[in-house]
Design a protein around this motif. Structure first.
Motif, PDB file in Angstrom:
ATOM      1  N   LEU A 235      22.804  -4.919 -13.588  1.00  0.00           N
ATOM      2  CA  LEU A 235      22.684  -3.863 -14.591  1.00  0.00           C
ATOM      3  C   LEU A 235      23.596  -2.693 -14.234  1.00  0.00           C
ATOM      4  O   LEU A 235      24.332  -2.174 -15.084  1.00  0.00           O
ATOM      5  CB  LEU A 235      21.237  -3.388 -14.685  1.00  0.00           C
TER       6      LEU A 235
ATOM      7  N   THR B 211      15.370  -9.761 -14.768  1.00  0.00           N
ATOM      8  CA  THR B 211      16.019 -11.029 -15.117  1.00  0.00           C
ATOM      9  C   THR B 211      17.301 -11.269 -14.325  1.00  0.00           C
ATOM     10  O   THR B 211      17.539 -12.377 -13.841  1.00  0.00           O
ATOM     11  CB  THR B 211      16.330 -11.063 -16.621  1.00  0.00           C
ATOM     12  N   TYR B 212      18.117 -10.236 -14.184  1.00  0.00           N
ATOM     13  CA  TYR B 212      19.459 -10.422 -13.622  1.00  0.00           C
ATOM     14  C   TYR B 212      19.690  -9.680 -12.307  1.00  0.00           C
ATOM     15  O   TYR B 212      20.715  -9.887 -11.657  1.00  0.00           O
ATOM     16  CB  TYR B 212      20.522  -9.972 -14.636  1.00  0.00           C
TER      17      TYR B 212
ATOM     18  N   TRP C 222      15.870  -6.237 -17.883  1.00  0.00           N
ATOM     19  CA  TRP C 222      17.159  -6.779 -17.435  1.00  0.00           C
ATOM     20  C   TRP C 222      17.248  -6.797 -15.912  1.00  0.00           C
ATOM     21  O   TRP C 222      17.834  -7.710 -15.327  1.00  0.00           O
ATOM     22  CB  TRP C 222      18.302  -5.970 -18.030  1.00  0.00           C
TER      23      TRP C 222
ATOM     24  N   SER D 291      25.386  -5.047 -23.652  1.00  0.00           N
ATOM     25  CA  SER D 291      24.667  -6.204 -24.200  1.00  0.00           C
ATOM     26  C   SER D 291      24.123  -7.023 -23.049  1.00  0.00           C
ATOM     27  O   SER D 291      24.624  -6.951 -21.911  1.00  0.00           O
ATOM     28  CB  SER D 291      25.594  -7.075 -25.058  1.00  0.00           C
ATOM     29  N   GLU D 292      23.123  -7.831 -23.344  1.00  0.00           N
ATOM     30  CA  GLU D 292      22.526  -8.671 -22.313  1.00  0.00           C
ATOM     31  C   GLU D 292      23.542  -9.685 -21.791  1.00  0.00           C
ATOM     32  O   GLU D 292      23.551 -10.023 -20.608  1.00  0.00           O
ATOM     33  CB  GLU D 292      21.296  -9.394 -22.858  1.00  0.00           C
TER      34      GLU D 292
ATOM     35  N   VAL E  77      16.841  -1.419 -25.633  1.00  0.00           N
ATOM     36  CA  VAL E  77      16.688  -2.374 -24.536  1.00  0.00           C
ATOM     37  C   VAL E  77      15.893  -1.708 -23.425  1.00  0.00           C
ATOM     38  O   VAL E  77      15.962  -0.501 -23.231  1.00  0.00           O
ATOM     39  CB  VAL E  77      18.050  -2.851 -23.995  1.00  0.00           C
TER      40      VAL E  77
END
Length: 901
Positions: free
Chosen positions: A551, A545-546, A542, A568-569, A537
């Protein structure tokens, strides 16, 4: 206690969008100098040196994991009043960089050897300035609170001076020597490489059995590298193996070479494995090398630096090793000496992590560190308690490595790196040159061509980065460092070297007080991440995105000491939801006037809910402190998560809404005019005063919570805390302390009872198919007796049940068992109840009651049981039967009263 906040709260944006604020916040922190450590400060020191990432590297999930943990520790200590130094930097990564630049030159049609050493190094420095250190900007994105003013690079002038100084010191003390030893050899790089740069992979090869000698004097041996038989100098058997005793001490012909080799007896040989005889190639196999030393065997190097067969005086000279593998096998086949072949044969083969080729064990003239006395000192520092290994169960692994270290090959046949400071003279002179020495000059003098292993310079990292060998204020203030946070996978490679060099160079002072070991990040199924498995990953994706906080929170929540951490995502997305929940809760509180008070009101003047949440906040501070001191990142993060989501957001915020909306008029259908005067009840008579105190408690708890969360999720907590308090930055805020008030156990019991009552009513409503917002009338019985009169407004508001009007008739009821007894809830569900669902629920309850009745009847009708059982046991069973009979009668009556579906 919370400090006075003179500034006014600030307005929050309508929604939490990390991308809008993260970069700006980080640059503001750096510009303000929050991360710069003052070596002249009188604050107690706290220091961490970053495991220096490769200059070629980019932020991978392992970096993000490790950096998050270091940042949590550093930010917390800074808030606790320590002079906190987190020192950043990069490693020059000699093999990785040299391989990269060589590849670029080949693409341009240039061989680096034709370019020459000086021109090649100039090209490397150009690459470093243009492309190196991308990871540093990515560390900023992660929120690393490192002191950028102290950034170091292992090839800096200061660190190069440290390398030259310690090399000379070791050389002068007889701890560095030059010798021929077996090393991991990369034919493509034409250099020795360290163990950490070797990746072992399962590959499909071949196992070939061949016969040496003829007749009764022949021996069959097997190998996966048949080409190495050209360098065999013996065949070894076990001393007790009766099959070969007649051959021990004799010589046998080595095919294809015209040489005879001895048969030797060695206890290393396993007589049960294969034929019980092994070929011995001392210059090309680690085990064979040891056998060769024990028996004083010749050590024939049969490959050159590029992995080509050489010096064998056979037709195979000049062949690549893999080409020779086929040619030797076929030549032996022609002689009828191939006895068996197993293909494919799955076995583990070491590969260079840089060039991806199989490495070749090869006897080579190299420089070594004599690690014996250094390793003993490194072991003693842990044994006598000067250095603690965490978790403690990893200590055994540390000793297994440190107590069994072999001398360390430190020379590399490369150009990029710290060149070995040894000069050779025309008459065999060997001179080690220190940083203040003039190298010898004149005809015939030349410097050693090799450079030092990258781990040599990174082994000096804790003190070379602080100015050693000079006596600097940084060294006096921040050495030894407080803690080393690193993966257990490099405990041997890096940690052991820092321990040896730190104790040696710094007069026995250890480089760090604690070695805090973490595991590797794995995928959601616990599998190791690898490109070949397709489960790697990119943390930057991430973060895009988030958000970075999501994270970091996910990584910290999985960080149990010394164990691997799955990710995990989906979990990162859940952490984003947590951040959103925190944002919305703070925004709600601020919209309703929450403020951080200079001083909280006496707890006796607060409601049960207020006292309960303050006690829970105190416990949270205590728990998080204890867990972080023990490097229990996962448990600390879990505690923060559940307090935030379950206790603060799901309960206290909801209870506070009721308090904020209270008008001061009656407390509901079951309230008593005298209950407000009950000692300890603490509900203010004045509604406005009650509201203001609720606002203060909201602000106080949020202040504590945001400061506790800050080391883990720095960006959102900075945004929320500065908005709530109006103060400069949570980065430099004080770490929360336990307020010290005695916990109000009675308030906690009443809140727990109210929570259970609300939960059971909600569950019943759900069973009936009522919509969450649908209100129904209900009569609450027994709340005064249970001490819950003050909580009736909250129960009604949160359970969505209204006061019954005149002429109220219940159509359904439940009883909720609390610690002190039962509370009855009678509801009017006419027109609202799902008759089918209610009949189904009642039928289930009836079946359970009938089963209970049958069980009690069976025991009470058993005379043998009644004769043996104590009287109190029989009485309890009789009471259970009576309860079951009553439940059956009640349920049947309810079923009869329900309309037909």
């Amino acid at each position: 206690m919370t400090q006075t906040h003179a500034a006014q709260p600030r307005e929050l944006p309508s929604t939490w969008n990390p991308a809008d604020v993260e970069a700006e916040l980080y640059e503001r922190w750096v510009a303000a100098g929050y991360f710069v450590a003052d070596a002249n400060s009188d604050k107690p020191p706290f220091s961490i040196v970053i495991p220096p990432p490769n200059v070629t590297g980019s932020l991978h999930i392992g970096h993000a994991f490790e950096h998050t943990l270091m940042d949590i520790l550093t930010r917390r200590r800074r808030m606790q009043g320590y002079e906190a130094l987190w020192l950043p930097g990069m490693d020059h990564a000699s093999i990785a960089v040299q391989a990269l630049v060589e590849r670029q030159l080949r693409e341009e049609g240039v061989d680096h050897r034709d370019l020459g050493r000086e021109a090649f190094l100039e090209r490397v420095w150009q690459w470093k300035e243009k492309h190196g250190g991308a990871i540093l900007s990515q560390m900023r994105r992660l929120g690393d609170s490192v002191d950028w003013t102290r950034e170091r690079f292992t090839m800096d002038a200061g660190l190069s001076r440290a390398v030259q100084t310690i090399f000379k010191k070791l050389f002068d003390d007889g701890l560095i020597y030059r010798a021929e030893r077996l090393v991991n050899w990369s034919p493509e790089m034409r250099s020795a490489i360290s163990d950490i740069e070797v990746e072992h992979k399962e590959v499909e090869g071949e196992l070939v059995s061949m016969r040496y000698g003829d007749g009764d004097d022949s021996i069959v041996v097997a190998t996966t590298r048949i080409e190495t038989m050209l360098g065999d100098t013996a065949v070894a058997v076990h001393p007790d193996d009766e099959r070969y005793k007649h051959l021990v001490g004799t010589e046998i012909e080595l095919p294809l070479t015209g040489r005879k080799i001895p048969v030797v007896a060695d206890e290393h040989v396993d007589p049960e494995f294969g034929t019980g005889a092994v070929k011995v190639t001392p210059a090309h196999d680690p085990n064979d090398f040891e056998i060769g030393k024990r028996h004083d065997l010749p050590m024939l190097t049969i490959m050159d630096e590029q992995g080509r067969i050489a010096h064998t005086s056979t037709q195979f000279d000049g062949m690549d090793r893999f080409e020779a593998r086929v040619a030797v096998r076929e030549a032996l086949r022609e002689q009828g000496r191939i006895v068996a072949e197993k293909r494919p044969y799955l076995h583990s083969v070491g590969h260079s992590s840089r060039s991806k080729e199989p490495i070749e064990p090869r006897l080579s003239l190299q420089w070594f560190v004599k690690v014996g006395p250094l390793a003993k000192a490194a072991g003693d520092a842990v044994r006598d308690g000067r250095v603690a290994v965490h978790p403690p169960e990893m200590t055994k692994r540390y000793f297994d490595w440190v107590d069994n270290l072999h001398d360390w090959a430190i020379s590399r046949q490369l150009w990029w790196g710290h060149r070995i400071p040894i000069w050779y003279g025309p008459n065999g002179e060997v001179v080690c040159v220190g940083p203040d020495d003039e190298p010898p000059t004149g005809e015939g003098w030349h410097q050693d061509e090799d450079v030092l292993d990258t781990w040599f310079s990174s082994g000096l990292w804790p003190f070379s980065t602080m100015g050693w060998p000079a006596d600097t204020t940084d060294l006096r203030k921040f050495y030894p460092t407080s803690v080393l946070v690193t993966g257990y996978d490099i405990l041997f490679f890096w940690v052991a070297r820092m321990m040896m060099f730190g104790l040696y160079a710094m007069d026995g002072v250890e480089p760090f007080k604690v070695i805090a070991l973490h595991g590797m990040v794995r995928d959601a199924h616990g599998k190791k991440m690898s490109k070949s498995a397709g489960n790697t990953v990119d943390p930057l994706v991430w973060m895009d995105t988030y958000g970075t906080d999501a994270l970091r929170f996910t990584l910290a929540r999985g960080a149990n000491p010394g164990t691997d951490s799955p990710i995990s995502e989906e979990w990162v997305a859940a952490s984003r939801s947590f951040c959103t929940k925190l944002f919305n809760a703070t925004k709600f509180a601020m919209m309703n006037g929450a403020r951080v008070p200079e001083r909280l009101a006496d707890r006796g003047e607060l409601t049960d809910a207020d006292r309960w949440i303050l006690d829970r906040a105190d416990q949270l501070v205590s728990d998080v402190d204890e867990l972080l001191e023990d490097f229990q990142f996962a448990k600390a993060t879990e505690a923060l998560y559940h307090f935030t989501w379950d206790e603060f957001c799901d309960w206290y915020l909801e209870l506070s809404k009721v308090q904020l909306n209270a008008s001061g008029a009656g407390m509901g259908d079951n309230s008593s005019p005298a209950h407000d005067q009950r000692p300890g009840a603490g509900v203010p008579q004045d509604a406005a005063e009650r509201v203001e105190r609720t606002r203060e408690v909201l602000g106080y708890v949020l202040d504590v919570l945001l400061r506790l969360l800050h080391p883990t999720i720095p960006f959102i907590t900075e945004t929320l805390w500065t908005a709530l308090t109006g103060r400069e930055s949570v980065v430099i805020a004080e770490w929360p302390e336990v307020a010290g008030a005695a916990a109000d156990e009675a308030a906690a019991v009443r809140i727990a009872a109210a929570q259970k009552l609300i939960t059971e009513i909600r569950r019943f409503r759900s069973d009936q198919g009522l919509k969450p917002g649908q209100r129904v009338a209900a009569k609450l019985g027994g709340v005064v007796e249970q001490g819950l009169a003050d909580h009736v407004p909250a129960v009604r508001a949160l359970a969505r049940v209204t006061e019954p009007a005149d002429g109220f008739t219940s159509s359904a009821s439940i009883e909720v068992g609390l610690t002190g007894g039962n509370v009855s809830v009678e509801l009017d569900l006419s027109g609202a109840v799902d008759v089918v669902a209610e009949r189904k629920r009642l039928a289930k309850d009836l079946a359970a009651a009938e089963k209970e009745l049958a069980g009690t009847d069976k025991k009470l009708n058993n005379q043998a049981f009644l004769d043996k059982a104590p009287a109190d046991v029989v009485d309890k069973i009789k009471a259970r039967r009576e309860t079951a009979q009553a439940d059956i009668a009640r349920i049947n009556a309810r079923l009869a009263a329900l309309p037909e579906a």
